[in-house]
Design a protein around this motif. Sequence first.
Motif, short mmCIF file in Angstrom:
data_model
loop_
_atom_site.label_atom_id
_atom_site.label_comp_id
_atom_site.label_asym_id
_atom_site.label_seq_id
_atom_site.Cartn_x
_atom_site.Cartn_y
_atom_site.Cartn_z
N GLU A 150 -4.07 2.80 6.30
CA GLU A 150 -5.09 4.11 5.02
C GLU A 150 -5.67 4.77 5.87
O GLU A 150 -5.31 6.44 5.08
CB GLU A 150 -6.39 2.86 4.79
CG GLU A 150 -6.22 2.11 3.73
CD GLU A 150 -7.30 0.93 3.64
OE1 GLU A 150 -8.28 1.19 4.14
OE2 GLU A 150 -6.84 0.13 2.44
N GLY A 151 -5.99 5.28 6.95
CA GLY A 151 -6.94 6.07 7.30
C GLY A 151 -5.74 7.65 7.86
O GLY A 151 -5.73 8.48 7.15
N THR A 206 -16.63 6.28 13.86
CA THR A 206 -18.08 5.19 14.69
C THR A 206 -17.61 5.17 16.91
O THR A 206 -17.93 4.17 17.77
CB THR A 206 -17.55 3.86 14.34
OG1 THR A 206 -15.68 3.73 14.80
CG2 THR A 206 -17.67 3.35 13.45
N GLU A 256 -4.93 -2.17 9.22
CA GLU A 256 -5.60 -1.31 7.17
C GLU A 256 -6.12 -0.65 7.19
O GLU A 256 -5.64 0.65 6.97
CB GLU A 256 -6.20 -2.88 6.80
CG GLU A 256 -5.93 -4.28 6.10
CD GLU A 256 -6.90 -5.20 5.73
OE1 GLU A 256 -8.09 -4.94 5.31
OE2 GLU A 256 -5.61 -6.29 5.51
N SER A 257 -7.06 -0.49 8.20
CA SER A 257 -7.83 1.01 8.93
C SER A 257 -6.83 2.37 9.27
O SER A 257 -6.97 3.52 8.31
CB SER A 257 -8.56 1.05 9.67
OG SER A 257 -8.57 0.81 10.58
N LEU A 258 -6.04 1.34 10.01
CA LEU A 258 -5.01 2.69 10.45
C LEU A 258 -3.91 3.36 9.12
O LEU A 258 -3.83 4.42 9.26
CB LEU A 258 -4.40 2.12 11.45
CG LEU A 258 -5.12 2.30 12.83
CD1 LEU A 258 -4.15 1.48 13.84
CD2 LEU A 258 -5.72 3.02 13.65
N GLY A 304 -12.89 5.61 12.30
CA GLY A 304 -13.77 4.80 11.35
C GLY A 304 -14.71 6.44 11.26
O GLY A 304 -15.86 5.69 10.85
N ARG A 307 -8.15 -6.05 9.88
CA ARG A 307 -8.77 -4.97 9.59
C ARG A 307 -9.16 -4.08 10.32
O ARG A 307 -8.31 -2.76 10.03
CB ARG A 307 -10.03 -5.55 9.18
CG ARG A 307 -10.55 -6.52 8.58
CD ARG A 307 -12.02 -6.51 8.76
NE ARG A 307 -12.64 -5.47 7.96
CZ ARG A 307 -13.14 -5.41 7.02
NH1 ARG A 307 -12.99 -6.37 5.79
NH2 ARG A 307 -13.62 -4.40 6.92
N VAL A 308 -8.17 -3.86 11.23
CA VAL A 308 -7.36 -2.04 12.46
C VAL A 308 -6.48 -1.96 11.62
O VAL A 308 -6.61 -0.54 11.24
CB VAL A 308 -7.31 -2.67 13.85
CG1 VAL A 308 -7.36 -1.96 14.47
CG2 VAL A 308 -9.26 -3.27 14.46
N ARG A 329 0.79 -1.19 -0.08
CA ARG A 329 0.32 0.19 -0.25
C ARG A 329 0.79 1.38 -0.22
O ARG A 329 0.42 2.00 -0.59
CB ARG A 329 -0.85 -0.17 1.18
CG ARG A 329 -1.44 -1.33 1.57
CD ARG A 329 -3.27 -0.79 0.97
NE ARG A 329 -4.08 -2.17 -0.05
CZ ARG A 329 -4.92 -1.84 1.79
NH1 ARG A 329 -5.35 -1.16 2.04
NH2 ARG A 329 -5.52 -3.90 1.94
N ALA A 387 -8.51 3.61 15.08
CA ALA A 387 -9.41 2.73 14.56
C ALA A 387 -11.09 2.89 14.50
O ALA A 387 -11.27 3.59 13.64
CB ALA A 387 -9.59 1.53 14.33
#
Length: 513
Positions: free
Chosen positions: A427-428, A502, A423-425, A500, A420-421, A138, A496
Amino acid sequence: MDTSDSTRMATAAPTAALARRIPESTPERADGAFRVDLERIRFSPYFSRLSAVTQVIPQAGSGTVIHNRLTHSLKVTAVARSIAVALRDSDDDTKRIITELGGCDHVVAQAASAAHDLGHPPFGHLGEQVLDRLARERLGLADGFEGNAQTFRILTTLDNSEVSEHGLNLTAAVRAAVLKYPWARDEWRDEADVPADRLPRGVGIDRANGALKYSAYLLNAAEMAEVRSAYPRIGANQQTIECSVMDVADDIAYSVHDLDDFYRAGVLQHTTVAAELETWLTRQRELAELDQATLLATLRTPGHSLEWAWRRTAQKDGWITDEGEFRDAVIRVRDGLVEGLLAVPFDGGVAAERRVAAFTRHWIDRLKASIAVEREPDVRSSHVRLTQDAWHDVVVLKFVHTRFVLDRPDLTIYQRGQARVLESLVEGFHAWLTDPDDVARAPRRLLDSVESTIESYSELQRSGTHIGGDVVRLGRARAVIDYIASFTDAQAMSAAALLGGTSDRLWDDGRSL
């Protein structure tokens, strides 16, 4: 003061080069310099952070009896010190070998042991694998992510001390002692024709992306070479004596203490472990005749996974493996673990805790007393290693870890969520840094890291080093990975949730980012 602490090891006699810092500090006695190093590591926030980083089993819901990276590191430190002190009292031939190779100071071994897991990211080895993939695929970082390389980067660049803005200003001896895999990733990228049994342990079989394990990123490779130059008698791909002591201690603690966790958590069951070991012992000759395809298709059948583990071990480490020694090790593990510890379910009582303590003490004492020292070790070994019988014990104990814990579907499900956590970090935070309208509001620590890392890549480029990309892109990417790798498990989950959208706990979740 403990007399064993104050007595200089006859084989140690560190030279000025081993006690050297960058930049040069006020001259000190070598033993005093090493103790300063140990204290700097123990007082580091990266060290205290390990109390909230997963070892193997997540602590959440399991109570305080489960090891985390900090308790593991403390136990590695204790085992390493014991081994190093025993080497001090060894025979004259062993002392001569150790002296020729640069010495073995027990404080250096302790410091390296305390530091060896500083670079581990959230969620244990799963986090390491995921961050490596994300860094390469990435973010375009060719040398990806590796926990040992991250440790060296923390000690030399990311952490700081009262005398140094970048790094803890440790002695060359301690910096060299954390280099478990003393090469950079790309050093093995073009060695596709070298058979696995002639590769240093950790390089890995698939070298399309370079070495699997390594101790320095491109940014820190020059310093790795510089500290290793203080040990002219150590081979190019070999650990220093103190590093190999730390490495052996890590193997011992991992293979024994983590079994305590699995027993307490109810993960290791007597019936399944017993079936695997007993079936292999009683059907060894029959299992040896199975072709590889059949064996791989039936790994869940009792005895088959252990047969496959034996074959892989013999293929990679023919320099030490022996079928009879392996069988004897299986018998010892069966008798001590299956018929001993696992025979009575853990109920949290005093008697159960005493069984755990007795099991741990027996195996720790056995393994740390089973040490060999070699002047010319095999390429897959080290100057300090376990004896042949103890080496096989650790192989079998690690097999139990893998087969009955790491391969469990319920743990895999949990880990997929953790992946997934991460990955989100990645990308974020990367998207945030590339948003010109909002980048100024990114966390201050992250922005400082971006600026510093871009400058580091620029310096490399000016020196003529091929860095493989644009300095700004690389600096931003490495800073993101450094930042996320410094989180605890809980911080990763909280960050995360915040990224996200949330989380409704703004100040609680965000205050430590």
